[in-house]
Each structure stands twice: as structure tokens, then as C-alpha cells.
Design a protein around this motif. Structure first.
Motif, mmCIF file in Angstrom:
data_model
loop_
_atom_site.group_PDB
_atom_site.id
_atom_site.type_symbol
_atom_site.label_atom_id
_atom_site.label_comp_id
_atom_site.label_asym_id
_atom_site.label_seq_id
_atom_site.Cartn_x
_atom_site.Cartn_y
_atom_site.Cartn_z
ATOM 1 N N CYS A 1 0.823 -1.218 0.000
ATOM 2 C CA CYS A 1 0.000 0.000 0.000
ATOM 3 C C CYS A 1 0.852 1.262 0.000
ATOM 4 C CB CYS A 1 -0.905 0.027 1.229
ATOM 5 S SG CYS A 1 -1.930 -1.416 1.472
ATOM 6 N N ASP A 2 1.861 1.288 0.852
ATOM 7 C CA ASP A 2 2.505 2.551 1.182
ATOM 8 C C ASP A 2 4.016 2.596 1.017
ATOM 9 O OD1 ASP A 2 0.106 3.937 1.980
ATOM 10 O OD2 ASP A 2 0.058 2.616 3.714
ATOM 11 N N GLY A 3 4.613 1.557 0.429
ATOM 12 C CA GLY A 3 6.052 1.601 0.190
ATOM 13 C C GLY A 3 6.464 2.808 -0.625
ATOM 14 N N TYR A 4 5.618 3.187 -1.577
ATOM 15 C CA TYR A 4 5.930 4.332 -2.434
ATOM 16 C C TYR A 4 6.058 5.631 -1.641
ATOM 17 C CZ TYR A 4 5.740 7.551 -6.383
ATOM 18 O OH TYR A 4 6.030 8.535 -7.289
ATOM 19 N N GLU A 5 5.394 5.693 -0.491
ATOM 20 C CA GLU A 5 5.435 6.923 0.316
ATOM 21 C C GLU A 5 6.819 7.203 0.879
ATOM 22 O OE1 GLU A 5 2.657 8.798 0.218
ATOM 23 O OE2 GLU A 5 1.981 7.125 -1.046
ATOM 24 N N VAL A 6 7.705 6.199 0.908
ATOM 25 C CA VAL A 6 9.054 6.401 1.458
ATOM 26 C C VAL A 6 10.113 6.340 0.363
ATOM 27 C CG1 VAL A 6 8.376 5.548 3.718
ATOM 28 C CG2 VAL A 6 9.359 3.942 2.063
ATOM 29 N N LEU A 7 9.701 6.599 -0.874
ATOM 30 C CA LEU A 7 10.629 6.563 -1.993
ATOM 31 C C LEU A 7 11.827 7.484 -1.740
ATOM 32 C CD1 LEU A 7 11.183 5.550 -4.903
ATOM 33 C CD2 LEU A 7 9.946 7.588 -5.712
ATOM 34 N N ASP A 8 13.015 6.873 -1.680
ATOM 35 C CA ASP A 8 14.285 7.600 -1.474
ATOM 36 C C ASP A 8 14.314 8.394 -0.169
ATOM 37 O OD1 ASP A 8 15.260 6.652 -3.934
ATOM 38 O OD2 ASP A 8 14.355 8.325 -5.017
ATOM 39 N N LYS A 9 13.530 7.954 0.814
ATOM 40 C CA LYS A 9 13.471 8.655 2.096
ATOM 41 C C LYS A 9 13.989 7.760 3.223
ATOM 42 C CE LYS A 9 9.433 11.296 0.602
ATOM 43 N NZ LYS A 9 7.977 11.505 0.757
ATOM 44 N N LYS A 10 14.267 8.376 4.332
ATOM 45 C CA LYS A 10 14.686 7.648 5.527
ATOM 46 C C LYS A 10 13.454 7.058 6.211
ATOM 47 C CE LYS A 10 17.137 8.336 9.913
ATOM 48 N NZ LYS A 10 17.844 9.323 10.766
ATOM 49 N N VAL A 11 13.528 5.774 6.579
ATOM 50 C CA VAL A 11 12.392 5.111 7.201
ATOM 51 C C VAL A 11 12.862 4.205 8.329
ATOM 52 C CG1 VAL A 11 12.424 3.217 5.508
ATOM 53 C CG2 VAL A 11 10.339 3.679 6.792
ATOM 54 N N VAL A 12 12.092 4.165 9.396
ATOM 55 C CA VAL A 12 12.363 3.277 10.527
ATOM 56 C C VAL A 12 11.329 2.159 10.521
ATOM 57 C CG1 VAL A 12 12.275 3.095 13.047
ATOM 58 C CG2 VAL A 12 13.489 4.996 11.979
ATOM 59 N N VAL A 13 11.792 0.936 10.651
ATOM 60 C CA VAL A 13 10.904 -0.208 10.801
ATOM 61 C C VAL A 13 10.805 -0.545 12.283
ATOM 62 C CG1 VAL A 13 10.542 -2.651 10.307
ATOM 63 C CG2 VAL A 13 11.405 -1.138 8.513
ATOM 64 N N ILE A 14 9.599 -0.496 12.814
ATOM 65 C CA ILE A 14 9.330 -0.842 14.210
ATOM 66 C C ILE A 14 8.696 -2.219 14.205
ATOM 67 C CG2 ILE A 14 8.058 -0.225 16.304
ATOM 68 C CD1 ILE A 14 7.955 2.678 15.164
ATOM 69 N N GLY A 15 9.420 -3.212 14.686
ATOM 70 C CA GLY A 15 8.864 -4.548 14.562
ATOM 71 C C GLY A 15 9.478 -5.557 15.500
ATOM 72 N N SER A 16 9.404 -6.807 15.064
ATOM 73 C CA SER A 16 9.897 -7.899 15.892
ATOM 74 C C SER A 16 10.307 -9.077 15.021
ATOM 75 C CB SER A 16 8.821 -8.338 16.886
ATOM 76 O OG SER A 16 9.319 -9.303 17.780
ATOM 77 N N GLY A 17 11.520 -9.544 15.207
ATOM 78 C CA GLY A 17 11.983 -10.760 14.576
ATOM 79 C C GLY A 17 11.874 -10.785 13.068
ATOM 80 N N ASN A 18 11.453 -11.956 12.548
ATOM 81 C CA ASN A 18 11.387 -12.152 11.106
ATOM 82 C C ASN A 18 10.396 -11.225 10.431
ATOM 83 O OD1 ASN A 18 13.329 -14.191 11.076
ATOM 84 N ND2 ASN A 18 11.828 -15.802 11.402
ATOM 85 N N ALA A 19 9.308 -10.877 11.126
ATOM 86 C CA ALA A 19 8.324 -9.964 10.537
ATOM 87 C C ALA A 19 8.967 -8.607 10.239
ATOM 88 C CB ALA A 19 7.137 -9.788 11.477
ATOM 89 N N ALA A 20 9.761 -8.112 11.174
ATOM 90 C CA ALA A 20 10.448 -6.840 10.980
ATOM 91 C C ALA A 20 11.489 -6.951 9.870
ATOM 92 C CB ALA A 20 11.116 -6.410 12.282
ATOM 93 N N ALA A 21 12.218 -8.057 9.858
ATOM 94 C CA ALA A 21 13.233 -8.259 8.825
ATOM 95 C C ALA A 21 12.593 -8.315 7.444
ATOM 96 C CB ALA A 21 14.008 -9.541 9.108
ATOM 97 N N GLY A 22 11.470 -9.031 7.332
ATOM 98 C CA GLY A 22 10.773 -9.123 6.053
ATOM 99 C C GLY A 22 10.286 -7.770 5.572
ATOM 100 N N MET A 23 9.791 -6.955 6.494
ATOM 101 C CA MET A 23 9.339 -5.614 6.140
ATOM 102 C C MET A 23 10.506 -4.768 5.639
ATOM 103 S SD MET A 23 6.864 -3.377 5.913
ATOM 104 C CE MET A 23 5.498 -3.836 7.000
ATOM 105 N N ALA A 24 11.609 -4.806 6.362
ATOM 106 C CA ALA A 24 12.775 -4.017 5.968
ATOM 107 C C ALA A 24 13.256 -4.409 4.574
ATOM 108 C CB ALA A 24 13.893 -4.199 6.987
ATOM 109 N N LEU A 25 13.287 -5.699 4.299
ATOM 110 C CA LEU A 25 13.737 -6.168 2.990
ATOM 111 C C LEU A 25 12.759 -5.743 1.895
ATOM 112 C CD1 LEU A 25 14.958 -9.710 4.041
ATOM 113 C CD2 LEU A 25 16.393 -7.826 3.244
ATOM 114 N N ALA A 26 11.465 -5.789 2.179
ATOM 115 C CA ALA A 26 10.475 -5.358 1.192
ATOM 116 C C ALA A 26 10.647 -3.882 0.850
ATOM 117 C CB ALA A 26 9.066 -5.612 1.721
ATOM 118 N N LEU A 27 10.976 -3.076 1.835
ATOM 119 C CA LEU A 27 11.100 -1.635 1.630
ATOM 120 C C LEU A 27 12.333 -1.250 0.818
ATOM 121 C CD1 LEU A 27 9.963 -0.322 5.135
ATOM 122 C CD2 LEU A 27 8.673 -0.272 2.989
#
Length: 298
Positions: free
Chosen positions: A133-159
Motif C-alpha cells: 500500500c505505502d512503500g511508495y510513500e518512502v521513496l528515497d526517504k529515511k524510514v524506521v521499521v518498528i517490529g519484531s523478529g522475522n516480521a520486521a526483517a521481512g518488512m525491511a527487505l520489502a522496503l
């Protein structure tokens, strides 16, 4: 008097189905507990016709008004029990009991969100939960992933599809599998194994987070990926509906009917990509086939 259809869930899928069934002039009741994803999201960015975004509140408000003008009834209560009784279904809350010929389950998902005081006002505007939905909103921007374990890692890799400026905070302290860690290493993403003690925001705009060691990370964008979202399929289980291994409801792809006759499902509760536009389509498709079933019973 039995309703033609009771819709359990007044989110996007439930509302779209209610509007279509109302246009068929069917007798419809919607139970809306008002605690789903569309109640929380302040802005959807990837819907046709809304390039600047539209809030879940706006969609819910206008959708309900549209349905009510078509004669659809709403009750703001949580359904606790559903049962099959001869040719009808019984749907009960703590205050009432109603009968219906068909049921649409549109109960959705409850996201596992960290308990950070200023998080909710930011959802959908500067803090997100879905990279599709919203990956495009952080195009070339600084982003923090707030998460836990593999779910957080998967999100970071997707971004990484949109930005290389990613900081991953393992707020929930769950371990990250070696393979995932290797992928993070290849992208230069080093997890920070600390809890967040404060999310800093100006209204709906996140400004940063304070970690347990007292340090601060500044950011204008964040994604949440804690894992462990609740799939709200408990009512479906009461009726003997077949579920996928992750507790999502399995439906016929054409009719949206479950393995239980006259029980349908739509929206994020169904086993597919969790998108508001798909929920709309689900609700519409389910309504068409619900109406066919209703007419067969007349």
C-alpha cells in the motif's frame, strides 16, 4: 422476521456488499463493531480516483450513509455467536438475536500494534503497516521499521524496493533467522535490538523514536511489523467453515461462498492479499451471489 442477509463486519468489504444488496432491495442487517483496520487508517494512498489519498473514516462514513439510504440496517455491536437452525442462521450479540437466510463474514484482521502513545494518529499518514500500500510513500526517504523478529526483517527487505535508508528496530526482541539476517547484512541493514520507550510525533506526523538506552532516532516515516496479527475467523469456525492454515477463510473464487451453504466471506479475512480495493471487489462479488441464493429461497 428473518433477514435476507446479515453482514458481520462494517468495514470496506461489508459496506460494499451492503450497498449492492440494498440496490437489490434485499433486507439486510450489518453488525459493525467499528474496531477494524478501516477505523484506524487515516489515509489510503493506492485507490483509483484518490491520488491524494482518502481516509478509512471517510470511506466508512460515506459508505454507511449510502447503504442506509438504500434501506440497509446497522447495529453497532459485536457478534458473539452464530448457529445454523434448520434453513436459517441465528446471529447473537450480548443484547440481541436475529435470524437470517444468508451470512457474509467480513470481520477482517486486527493488527498487532505496539503500545506507543502517539502511534494511532499517525497510521496511514506517516506510519504504515503495508509495503504494498505505502512503500511508495518512502521513496528515497529515511524510514524506521518498528517490529519484531522475522516480521520486521521481512518488512525491511520489502522496503528496499523504494529506499536504501532503512533502520530496523527489533522492538519485540524476537530472534531473526540466519537466512533473513544474511539478507539484511547484504543490504547493509543492522537490526537495533532495543525496545522503543517513546514515539515522538506532532499530531499525525512522526518525528522519531526514543530507545531504551536513551538514544533518539529521527524520522518522518515508519513501518510497523510486529507479526502475530489476529485473523478474526472465530465466528466462521463456529459454523464449521473451512480455514486456510493461517486461519484465513477459504472461499469459492467465483461466488465467495465458503464450504458451508449460504455462508460467504469477503475482505481481509479471506485468504488473499489484504488490500482495500480487493475488499471492495470481494464485497461486490459476494453480494451478487448472495442475492442469487436469496432469490432461490423465495
Amino acid at each position: 422476521m428473518a433477514y435476507d442477509c446479515i453482514i458481520i463486519g462494517g468495514g470496506i468489504a461489508g459496506l460494499q456488499a451492503a450497498i449492492q444488496l440494498g440496490r437489490y432491495r434485499d433486507n439486510v442487517l450489518v453488525f459493525d463493531a467499528a474496531d477494524g483496520r478501516s477505523s484506524l487508517c487515516r489515509c489510503y494512498h493506492n485507490i483509483l480516483g484518490w491520488p491524494e489519498g482518502i481516509s478509512g473514516a471517510t470511506l466508512r462514513r460515506t459508505g454507511r450513509l449510502q447503504a442506509e439510504e438504500l434501506g440497509v440496517n446497522f447495529i453497532e455491536e459485536t457478534v458473539e455467536q452464530v448457529n445454523k437452525q434448520d434453513q436459517l442462521f441465528s446471529v447473537a450479540t450480548s443484547n440481541s438475536n436475529h435470524e437470517t437466510k444468508t451470512i457474509l463474514i467480513a470481520t477482517g484482521i486486527k493488527d498487532h500494534l505496539p503500545e506507543l502513545e502517539q502511534l494511532l494518529p499517525c497510521l496511514g499518514i506517516s506510519v504504515y503497516i503495508c509495503p504494498d500500500c505505502d512503500g511508495y510513500e518512502v521513496l528515497d526517504k529515511k524510514v524506521v521499521v518498528i517490529g519484531s523478529g522475522n516480521a520486521a526483517a521481512g518488512m525491511a527487505l520489502a522496503l528496499t524496493n523504494w529506499t536504501s535508508q532503512i533502520q530496523l528496530i527489533n522492538h519485540g526482541r524476537q530472534p531473526i533467522e540466519e537466512e533473513m539476517q544474511s539478507k539484511l547484512d547484504s543490504r547493509g541493514i543492522k537490526p537495533i535490538d532495543q525496545s522503543i520507550v517513546e514515539l515522538k510525533a506532532d499530531g499525525y506526523q512522526i518525528r522519531g523514536v526514543k530507545l531504551e538506552d536513551g538514544s533518539n532516532l529521527e524520522t518522518n516515516h515508519a513501518f510497523v511489523a510486529m507479526g502475530g496479527n489476529e485473523v478474526r475467523s472465530q465466528l466462521a469456525e463456529q459454523l464449521g467453515v473451512e480455514l486456510y492454515k493461517n486461519k484465513h477463510i477459504l472461499v469459492d473464487p467465483r461466488t465467495k461462498m465458503t464450504n458451508v451453504e449460504n455462508v460467504f466471506a469477503a475482505g481481509d479475512i479471506v485468504a488473499h492479499s489484504e488490500q482495500v480495493t480487493i475488499a471492495m471487489g470481494d464485497g461486490m462479488q459476494a453480494a451478487i451471489w448472495i442475492h442469487k441464493k436469496i432469490k432461490q429461497q423465495h
